[in-house]
Scaffold this active site. Structure first.
Site, PDB file in Angstrom:
ATOM      1  N   ASN A 198       0.794  -1.244   0.000  1.00 15.16           N
ATOM      2  CA  ASN A 198       0.000   0.000   0.000  1.00 15.16           C
ATOM      3  C   ASN A 198       0.823   1.289   0.000  1.00 15.16           C
ATOM      4  O   ASN A 198       0.380   2.314  -0.512  1.00 15.16           O
ATOM      5  CB  ASN A 198      -1.035  -0.012   1.131  1.00 15.16           C
ATOM      6  N   GLU A 293       5.213  -4.138  11.807  1.00 18.70           N
ATOM      7  CA  GLU A 293       3.970  -3.382  11.881  1.00 18.70           C
ATOM      8  C   GLU A 293       2.958  -4.159  11.070  1.00 18.70           C
ATOM      9  O   GLU A 293       3.093  -4.307   9.863  1.00 18.70           O
ATOM     10  CB  GLU A 293       4.139  -1.963  11.353  1.00 18.70           C
ATOM     11  N   CYS A 327      -3.156   0.641   7.031  1.00 17.62           N
ATOM     12  CA  CYS A 327      -3.145   0.026   8.365  1.00 17.62           C
ATOM     13  C   CYS A 327      -3.855   0.919   9.346  1.00 17.62           C
ATOM     14  O   CYS A 327      -4.557   0.448  10.240  1.00 17.62           O
ATOM     15  CB  CYS A 327      -1.714  -0.153   8.863  1.00 17.62           C
TER      16      CYS A 327
END
Ligand SMILES: *[C@@H]1O[C@H](CO)[C@@H](O)[C@H](O)[C@H]1NC(C)=O
Length: 525
Positions: A198, A293, A327
């Site tokens: 992304n 992450e 996210c």
């Protein structure tokens, strides 16, 4: 007349090639600038090892599907395990010299790479449009932000790596002042960076910048979609003149080189951003520092006194930017029942204004990254439908393009209350107390960010303290940036803390040197 004929021939030639071999549309850029031609052999992008652009000995390639056209847009090398070994060997070798390169010189090279990257924002942005359907404007913004991030790493590195500590022994009971301890920060060695699709450029440089300034070498394994943007970005580092082997970029199938890379004995640190794969990596990796992450289910808690126009604007921005594929997107709205009708109406009015279409036209909502993602999102939507959620808009899908959808009256028994759609669909759960909101937020396996909207700062702070997330935003949607802020998730959302300063520290270790003096004699006087 001759000129016109030549043009016609050229056009026909280009047209033929575009339709038959799916030449990347930035091929014209490549040709005209001449700058990127060495990384592309006319059909397949090369990978980068030992300061050179090479074809894999496998003779195979991996196709990158354009989410909008659903056709092959680019091809990259399908590298082999032997090629991974070679990359690791070069990285290890190059790191030794780099660690001894003066800090100011490392910083100078990073500043140079940042400037070159910004110069190439247009062609790299175009790759992001074609590979991951990022709206054109945001694609260029991502590249510019990445250049700024690299420069900030250089500056921050010079500041924090240039200082150490001096400790003396007599502050600990039983010791005389006979030991002086000098501490400094040293690099870890080879850092493996694995960014997600992304933000392939930004989340790659958020690992590359800190690793390099701290004296590490870096191996980049880009996501399949986003790989070409990453190769172009790495080419900017190549043009800046970094030493051979210090940075490499290896492409290929996860099934062939994924585990081989993450479990490779030559890797001294892994920085990963992405989904569930991160959990598997953290279980398989050897005894090395990990920075992870992973996902998030960021909640937006809305109290009765909130400025509902502000909330609605943030829900649109936080929930639907890049079609929800972030996210830190707002992934569930927890609103007090007494203001829920008014908030839902305000959000719906804004959803109606979102444009839906191809990324080239800067549409707000663009196709999601793949057909399997679109199918997964649809599964969550259908589950909510069966269990009685209120559809504020009609559900509509064409190929990978899903129209924005706000789901009201979602209940905890629906999958969408807990799972991360990574798409333009946002559930609303109506709550009757603040505690109920905090309870829902804390019951999640994720703990990335959250946000709370209220004019009462005391309540906001209490709620922030109670939310089990790495960050809580007061009166704004969750966000990773600015890139020097600490960024971390708890529970399944991650390991360690990112942000430029934290990443530089994480990619170093402390080295102590102790100077031992003879025991003092008090009889001197
Ligand atoms: C999170 O919420 C749960 C349930 O409401 C609560 O038991 C827990 O104490 C909360 N966590 C914090 C840090 O307050």
């Amino acid at each position: 007349m001759i000129v016109l004929q030549l043009w016609l021939i050229l056009l026909l030639y280009l047209y033929t090639y575009q339709t038959i071999t799916y030449y990347p549309t930035d091929f014209l850029h490549t040709l005209s600038s001449g700058v990127f031609s060495e990384i592309f052999d006319g059909e397949v992008y090369k990978y980068y090892v030992d300061g050179e652009w090479k074809k894999s000995s496998s003779g195979k390639s991996v196709a990158i599907i354009n989410p909008t056209t659903r056709k092959t847009q680019y091809k990259v090398q399908a590298c082999t395990q032997e090629e991974v070994n070679k990359v690791m060997e070069m990285a290890k070798e190059a790191q030794k010299l780099w660690a001894r390169t003066p800090l100011w010189k490392r910083a100078e090279l990073l500043h140079k790479a940042a400037a070159i990257l910004k110069e190439h924002k247009a062609p790299i942005g175009e790759c992001l449009v074609k590979e991951i359907a990022k709206p054109a404007k945001d694609a260029v913004t991502e590249v510019v932000r990445s250049g700024d991030l690299i420069s900030y790493c250089a500056e921050e590195g010079v500041r924090i790596l240039g200082e150490g500590k001096l400790l003396v022994s007599d502050s600990f009971p039983g010791n005389e002042r006979t030991k002086y301890c000098l501490t400094s920060k040293i690099p870890l060695g080879v850092v493996l960076a694995i960014p997600p699709f992304n933000y392939p450029v930004n989340l790659a440089v958020s690992k590359i910048g800190p690793a390099l300034i701290a004296g590490n070498s870096l191996v980049l394994k880009p996501p399949t979609q986003g790989a070409v943007a990453c190769l172009h970005m790495v080419h900017c580092f190549h043009l800046a003149g970094f030493p051979k082997g210090l940075i490499s970029c290896i492409t290929g199938k996860g099934s062939e080189i994924g585990d081989f890379l993450t479990m490779h004995p030559g890797v001294n640190c892994i920085s990963f951003t992405g989904g569930d794969t991160g959990v598997a990596i953290s279980k398989k990796a050897s005894m090395i520092p990990l920075q992870m992450e992973l996902g998030g289910k960021d909640a937006c808690i809305v109290l009765e006194d909130a400025d509902l126009d502000l909330v609605a604007a943030n829900i649109i921005k936080g929930g639907f930017s890049y079609s929800g594929q972030r996210c830190t997107a707002v992934k569930v709205v927890l609103v007090m029942e007494s203001v829920a009708d008014e908030l839902v109406a305000k959000v719906n009015a804004k959803v109606a204004k979102l444009t839906v279409g191809p990324p080239e036209e800067n549409s707000d909502i663009t196709p999601v990254v793949s057909e399997s993602s679109a199918n997964f999102i649809e599964g969550l939507i259908m589950d909510a439908k069966e269990k009685g959620a209120t559809f504020c808009q009609e559900y509509k899908r064409e190929g990978n393009l899903i129209w924005p959808l706000f789901l009201d009256h979602v209940r905890p028994d629906m999958r969408i209350a807990w799972e991360e759609p990574f798409g333009p669909v946002l559930p609303v759960i109506r709550i009757n107390s603040i505690e109920e909101g905090i309870h829902h937020c804390n019951a999640s396996n994720f703990g990335l960010q959250g946000c709370v909207f209220t004019k009462d700062i005391n309540k906001a702070i209490l709620i922030s303290d109670a939310m089990e997330t790495g960050t809580v935003q007061i009166n704004s949607a969750p966000a990773r940036g600015p890139d020097h802020f600490p960024f971390q998730g708890i529970k399944d959302s991650g390991i360690g803390s990112q942000g430029i300063t934290n990443s530089i520290n994480m990619m170093t270790k402390i080295k102590s040197t102790v100077i031992n003096l003879p025991t003092p004699s008090y009889s001197m006087g």
